[in-house]
Design a protein around this motif. Structure first.
Motif, PDB file in Angstrom:
ATOM      1  N   LYS A  39       0.825  -1.204   0.000  1.00 57.07           N
ATOM      2  CA  LYS A  39       0.000   0.000   0.000  1.00 57.07           C
ATOM      3  C   LYS A  39       0.860   1.254   0.000  1.00 57.07           C
ATOM      4  O   LYS A  39       1.935   1.283   0.598  1.00 57.07           O
ATOM      5  N   ASN A  41       0.101   5.424   0.522  1.00 55.04           N
ATOM      6  CA  ASN A  41      -0.927   6.402   0.910  1.00 55.04           C
ATOM      7  C   ASN A  41      -2.276   5.708   1.139  1.00 55.04           C
ATOM      8  O   ASN A  41      -3.326   6.144   0.685  1.00 55.04           O
ATOM      9  N   ASN A  42      -2.187   4.548   1.814  1.00 51.41           N
ATOM     10  CA  ASN A  42      -3.354   3.752   2.198  1.00 51.41           C
ATOM     11  C   ASN A  42      -4.105   3.167   1.003  1.00 51.41           C
ATOM     12  O   ASN A  42      -5.264   2.773   1.106  1.00 51.41           O
ATOM     13  N   GLN A  43      -3.442   3.096  -0.169  1.00 50.12           N
ATOM     14  CA  GLN A  43      -4.026   2.477  -1.351  1.00 50.12           C
ATOM     15  C   GLN A  43      -2.988   1.578  -2.007  1.00 50.12           C
ATOM     16  O   GLN A  43      -1.786   1.824  -1.903  1.00 50.12           O
ATOM     17  N   TYR A  44      -3.476   0.534  -2.688  1.00 49.55           N
ATOM     18  CA  TYR A  44      -2.553  -0.354  -3.374  1.00 49.55           C
ATOM     19  C   TYR A  44      -2.017   0.317  -4.634  1.00 49.55           C
ATOM     20  O   TYR A  44      -2.777   0.849  -5.440  1.00 49.55           O
ATOM     21  N   ASP A  45      -0.711   0.257  -4.795  1.00 46.87           N
ATOM     22  CA  ASP A  45      -0.048   0.894  -5.930  1.00 46.87           C
ATOM     23  C   ASP A  45       0.105  -0.118  -7.062  1.00 46.87           C
ATOM     24  O   ASP A  45       1.160  -0.721  -7.253  1.00 46.87           O
ATOM     25  N   TYR A  46      -0.991  -0.323  -7.820  1.00 47.22           N
ATOM     26  CA  TYR A  46      -0.967  -1.303  -8.896  1.00 47.22           C
ATOM     27  C   TYR A  46      -0.039  -0.895 -10.028  1.00 47.22           C
ATOM     28  O   TYR A  46       0.607  -1.745 -10.652  1.00 47.22           O
ATOM     29  N   THR A  65     -13.717  -9.272  -4.713  1.00 44.91           N
ATOM     30  CA  THR A  65     -12.664  -8.509  -5.399  1.00 44.91           C
ATOM     31  C   THR A  65     -12.090  -9.235  -6.612  1.00 44.91           C
ATOM     32  O   THR A  65     -11.371  -8.640  -7.412  1.00 44.91           O
TER      33      THR A  65
END
Length: 300
Positions: A39, A41-46, A65
């Motif tokens: 993660k 910034n609290n999001q997954y960096d795809y 998901t």
């Protein structure tokens, strides 16, 4: 040996307990390098994740998901092995397979039990004695879990139907080669629209099925095949302790137990899938597997 770059999406309890040890043991054998998405910034960096030249991903995330994550992988030219079920309905399944064919990538659902020698043994018995089978009973039931578990969240896990009932349902394609279900009777207990437990009864290939699943029950994980002259029972059929020997019980004129060597079905599954996921026929076979099972589920 060509290097396999495996991406992991979802590194929770199941991954750390069952999958990670297997992948570590296969690193040298299959020339694997694997990355776990992190993660930012609290999001997954795809975006950063797929820059690592990943050629296949393992989805170890809640059922809800799988479809969106699989689409993202396919659009990036990445093959997919997903925890079961890959899709929640037939429409999703058809879309993913169409996308995968265009990108020529592999898709598979992780039904690990079909890679155990006991499954192959039963498959042979069924193929040779289908006309002798009277009925089949199978259960996958578990005690209640912590209510924070994603299976109690309709938006994440979607209940226990996808997590437990999917196992006996998968027998219809993998073990019995069923294409059509008749006289379906089903009962699914729901609370706040989250399927908790239930049963399914129907006929296919001329014999009856009785499948039970759900939570808040005694743990049970088995299959019984009753024939005219004998019955076959396997305890811990879907999920096995690989540290002990497994066996098949046969009851009839002569009762006997047939023992099998210790075997980790997760290991056998990953060996086969990761060794063959770039082979054309293997890819086509798994498209067929996913589609046919989804068609059976769609009849319920």
């Amino acid at each position: 040996m060509r290097k396999i770059v495996l991406g992991i999406i979802g590194d929770g309890y199941h991954y750390n307990k069952n999958i990670k040890p297997i992948l570590n043991s296969l690193k040298k054998k299959l020339n694997i390098k694997f990355y776990i998405i992190k993660k930012k910034n609290n999001q997954y960096d795809y975006l950063e994740f797929f820059k690592k030249n990943i050629n296949i991903c393992f989805l170890c995330t809640p059922t809800k998901t799988h479809f969106s994550l699989a689409k993202y992988c396919i659009n990036n030219g990445v093959s997919v092995i997903s925890e079961k079920p890959l899709c929640e309905n037939l429409s999703q399944t058809k879309k993913l397979i169409l996308m995968a064919k265009k990108k020529n990538v592999f898709l598979s659902e992780a039904f690990m039990y079909v890679y155990h020698p006991i499954f192959r043994y039963l498959k042979n018995i069924v193929n040779n004695n289908k006309s002798q089978i009277l009925y089949v009973k199978s259960e996958f039931t578990i005690p209640s879990l912590d209510k924070k578990n994603n299976r109690y969240d309709l938006k994440k896990g979607g209940g226990f139907y996808n997590d437990l009932a999917i196992y006996p349902l998968s027998l219809e394609y993998y073990l019995f080669n069923s294409k059509k279900l008749h006289n379906v009777k089903k009962f699914i207990y729901s609370k706040k629209k989250v399927p908790l437990r239930g049963f399914l009864n129907f006929k296919s290939n001329s014999f009856e099925r009785f499948y039970f699943w759900g939570e808040n029950q005694k743990y049970s994980n088995n299959i019984t095949i009753v024939c005219k002259d004998l019955s076959i029972h396997v305890n811990n059929f879907y999920s096995k302790n690989f540290k002990v020997s497994s066996f098949v019980e046969i009851s009839g004129k002569k009762n006997k137990k047939i023992y099998f060597q210790k075997c980790n079905q997760f290991y056998e599954m990953f060996i086969e899938l990761l060794s063959n996921f770039q082979k054309k026929k293997f890819i086509q076979d798994h498209y067929k597997n996913i589609l046919n099972l989804s068609k059976i589920k769609n009849q319920l």
